[in-house]
Design a protein around this motif. Structure first.
Motif, PDB file in Angstrom:
ATOM      1  N   PRO A   1       1.183   7.461  61.348  1.00 33.35           N
ATOM      2  CA  PRO A   1       2.308   8.009  60.584  1.00 33.35           C
ATOM      3  C   PRO A   1       3.645   7.821  61.294  1.00 33.35           C
ATOM      4  CG  PRO A   1       0.469   9.539  60.565  1.00 33.35           C
ATOM      5  CD  PRO A   1       0.103   8.460  61.527  1.00 33.35           C
ATOM      6  N   VAL A   2       3.656   7.996  62.631  1.00 37.03           N
ATOM      7  CA  VAL A   2       4.896   7.809  63.396  1.00 37.03           C
ATOM      8  C   VAL A   2       5.362   6.366  63.303  1.00 37.03           C
ATOM      9  CG1 VAL A   2       5.912   7.855  65.702  1.00 37.03           C
ATOM     10  CG2 VAL A   2       4.382   9.696  64.988  1.00 37.03           C
ATOM     11  N   GLN A   3       4.446   5.440  63.446  1.00 40.34           N
ATOM     12  CA  GLN A   3       4.802   4.017  63.345  1.00 40.34           C
ATOM     13  C   GLN A   3       5.300   3.671  61.938  1.00 40.34           C
ATOM     14  OE1 GLN A   3       0.954   2.562  64.597  1.00 40.34           O
ATOM     15  NE2 GLN A   3       1.721   1.957  66.617  1.00 40.34           N
ATOM     16  N   TYR A   4       4.659   4.255  60.933  1.00 35.85           N
ATOM     17  CA  TYR A   4       5.074   3.998  59.549  1.00 35.85           C
ATOM     18  C   TYR A   4       6.501   4.469  59.324  1.00 35.85           C
ATOM     19  CZ  TYR A   4       5.367   4.322  54.486  1.00 35.85           C
ATOM     20  OH  TYR A   4       5.785   4.198  53.181  1.00 35.85           O
TER      21      TYR A   4
ATOM     22  N   LYS B   1       3.087   9.269  52.698  1.00 28.75           N
ATOM     23  CA  LYS B   1       4.048   8.180  52.911  1.00 28.75           C
ATOM     24  C   LYS B   1       5.397   8.504  52.284  1.00 28.75           C
ATOM     25  CE  LYS B   1       2.426   4.085  51.912  1.00 28.75           C
ATOM     26  NZ  LYS B   1       1.642   3.080  51.139  1.00 28.75           N
ATOM     27  N   GLU B   2       5.350   9.101  51.122  1.00 31.08           N
ATOM     28  CA  GLU B   2       6.591   9.494  50.451  1.00 31.08           C
ATOM     29  C   GLU B   2       7.349  10.535  51.273  1.00 31.08           C
ATOM     30  OE1 GLU B   2       7.782  11.878  46.406  1.00 31.08           O
ATOM     31  OE2 GLU B   2       6.111  10.471  46.307  1.00 31.08           O
ATOM     32  N   LEU B   3       6.640  11.529  51.791  1.00 31.01           N
ATOM     33  CA  LEU B   3       7.270  12.564  52.608  1.00 31.01           C
ATOM     34  C   LEU B   3       7.809  11.993  53.910  1.00 31.01           C
ATOM     35  CD1 LEU B   3       4.732  15.491  52.096  1.00 31.01           C
ATOM     36  CD2 LEU B   3       7.032  15.322  51.143  1.00 31.01           C
ATOM     37  N   LEU B   4       7.099  11.064  54.506  1.00 31.33           N
ATOM     38  CA  LEU B   4       7.561  10.436  55.741  1.00 31.33           C
ATOM     39  C   LEU B   4       8.840   9.637  55.503  1.00 31.33           C
ATOM     40  CD1 LEU B   4       4.132   9.197  57.145  1.00 31.33           C
ATOM     41  CD2 LEU B   4       5.605  10.940  58.188  1.00 31.33           C
TER      42      LEU B   4
ATOM     43  N   THR C   1      13.675   1.407  60.234  1.00 31.30           N
ATOM     44  CA  THR C   1      14.297   0.205  60.792  1.00 31.30           C
ATOM     45  C   THR C   1      14.300  -0.947  59.796  1.00 31.30           C
ATOM     46  OG1 THR C   1      12.173  -0.464  61.759  1.00 31.30           O
ATOM     47  CG2 THR C   1      13.686   0.820  63.152  1.00 31.30           C
ATOM     48  N   GLY C   2      13.585  -0.739  58.635  1.00 30.88           N
ATOM     49  CA  GLY C   2      13.574  -1.759  57.586  1.00 30.88           C
ATOM     50  C   GLY C   2      12.798  -2.998  57.934  1.00 30.88           C
ATOM     51  N   ARG C   3      11.856  -2.860  58.863  1.00 32.06           N
ATOM     52  CA  ARG C   3      11.061  -4.032  59.249  1.00 32.06           C
ATOM     53  C   ARG C   3       9.896  -4.230  58.301  1.00 32.06           C
ATOM     54  NH1 ARG C   3      10.184  -2.781  65.509  1.00 32.06           N
ATOM     55  NH2 ARG C   3       9.634  -0.783  64.572  1.00 32.06           N
TER      56      ARG C   3
END
Length: 420
Positions: A409-412, A372-375, A418-420
């Motif tokens: 991962p793509v959705q995350y 998550k951090e890398l994404l 987008t800050g949603r």
């Protein structure tokens, strides 16, 4: 005292040494004029082996200075920290120092390696070496181990804390100089006698009661230590709109005073200094005194004797560091248990009690947290992110990610951007 003389003072050097130690990287102050000419270093400490080696190469020192000057000019123009990559690909930060003087002083901290992409350090260093005309080599000529791996957002926070601490010293120096003037003498007229030297406060006269707090922690009296910390942070005499900012600065100064007092008493403060960048981030986001006290006590917790700490939480904290240190390699319970000096059953008991997870589930959770951090912080492809956290099959990575996070991962990544 002139600003230049002040920046050469012992008190400023102590601040720079403290910042350099907390960040694990060199720190230096220069003056950069309007035309981009950099003067000699006014204050600073430290130099990594790689920078020392590069400085001896033809054009190395000039290339380093050019990178620093460009960043300094930008930082001065926007009046805030500017992160940059030098000609070697090393990360550094520049931030204006003493802007109230109207002079163009700049603090530069670095080099460092962003913890989000440690594998790029050697690659960038080799590329920079070749750009200077150095012969290609299979590895860098000197060790890069003294270039600290640190979270990227921590360094600007450290730099801002450093210049804030220097600014407070300068304000105190100006106030002392004014109060020392005879009331019947014209403002600014120098009196005879030896010039007054700027001195940093001694341990006995420190307003932060660092020695008392350190002693309370050493005795295991965390209640007393917390009370002293809370009182010390609250002792701020400033306007209401600046009070939180002033208390944040005081929390950092108080914590530094406690660590220094603990060192003088022979205590090991290494772990606390290592966590100092993360502590600064917590202070920056503190919204109230309770948040500041919590951050200070968390950083100082290693000073409490082990018998007084929460053994359960301390074991899990050690476990986190041990497992993260092994990524992206395979992580075996027996190996980790041996490293921590614990029985494997004891570790699984702690995990079940705290998280309700088996060891393999716990490791998977940490891998996903790292992913998550890398994404969030890199543009790496999904497959590359999976590899860097130790999951070589992208489809398996996506499956595990969805299991823990409820989305791919793509959705995350898209959700974060987008800050949603």
């Amino acid at each position: 005292m002139t600003a230049v003389a002040f920046l050469h003072s012992r008190a400023v050097r102590r601040v720079l040494e403290r910042a350099s130690r907390a960040a694990g990287m060199p720190a230096a102050i220069h003056h950069v004029d309007d035309e981009g000419h950099e003067g000699r270093k006014l204050g600073g400490c430290g130099q990594c082996a790689a920078c020392a080696y590069i400085a001896k190469l033809p054009g190395g020192a000039d290339a380093c200075q050019a990178s620093r000057v460009r960043s300094s000019q930008y930082a001065l123009s926007v009046t805030k920290p500017a992160t940059f990559l030098c000609h070697m690909g090393f990360a550094c930060v520049s931030v204006p120092a003493l802007p109230s003087t109207g002079q163009r002083f700049v603090l530069t901290m670095g080099p460092y390696c962003p913890a989000e992409a440690p594998e790029l350090l050697m690659e960038d260093a080799m590329r920079g070496l070749v750009a200077l005309g150095h012969a290609k080599m299979p590895f860098f000529p000197v060790p890069l181990t003294d270039i600290n791996h640190i979270r990227g957002e921590s360094v600007p926070a450290l730099a801002e804390w450093t210049v804030d601490a220097i600014a407070q010293l300068w304000q105190a120096e100006q106030a002392d100089a004014e109060s020392a003037e005879p009331t019947d003498s014209p403002r600014g007229k120098r009196t005879r006698g030896r010039p007054r030297r700027l001195r940093s406060k001694s341990p006995d006269t420190s307003p932060y009661r660092g020695a008392e707090i350190a002693a309370a922690l050493a005795s295991g009296d965390q209640t007393l230590a917390r009370t002293l910390v809370k009182t010390g942070i609250a002792e701020v005499d400033t306007s209401a709109e600046l009070q939180l900012s002033a208390r944040r600065a005081r929390a950092v100064a108080l914590t530094s005073a406690v660590l220094e007092a603990a060192e003088r008493a022979g205590r090991n403060t290494t772990r606390s200094w290592e966590e100092f960048p993360a502590f600064l981030n917590a202070v920056r986001h503190a919204a109230a005194d309770t948040d500041l006290v919590k951050a200070v006590m968390a950083l100082l917790s290693p000073l409490v004797p082990r018998r007084q700490t929460d053994t359960h939480d301390s074991v899990l904290a050690e476990l986190d560091r041990a497992v993260m240190g092994r990524m992206p390699e395979a992580v075996q319970l027996g190996e980790i248990a041996e490293r921590l000096g614990k029985h494997p059953t004891a570790i699984t008991h702690h995990l079940q009690r705290k998280y309700g997870l088996s060891f393999s589930q716990y490791v998977a959770r940490l891998r996903i947290d790292k992913a998550k951090e890398l994404l969030r912080r890199t543009r790496l492809g999904i497959g590359e992110v999976a590899t860097r956290v130790g999951i070589n099959d992208q489809s398996n990575f996506t499956k595990q990610f969805r299991k823990f996070e409820g989305l791919s991962p793509v959705q995350y990544r898209e959700q974060y951007r987008t800050g949603r």
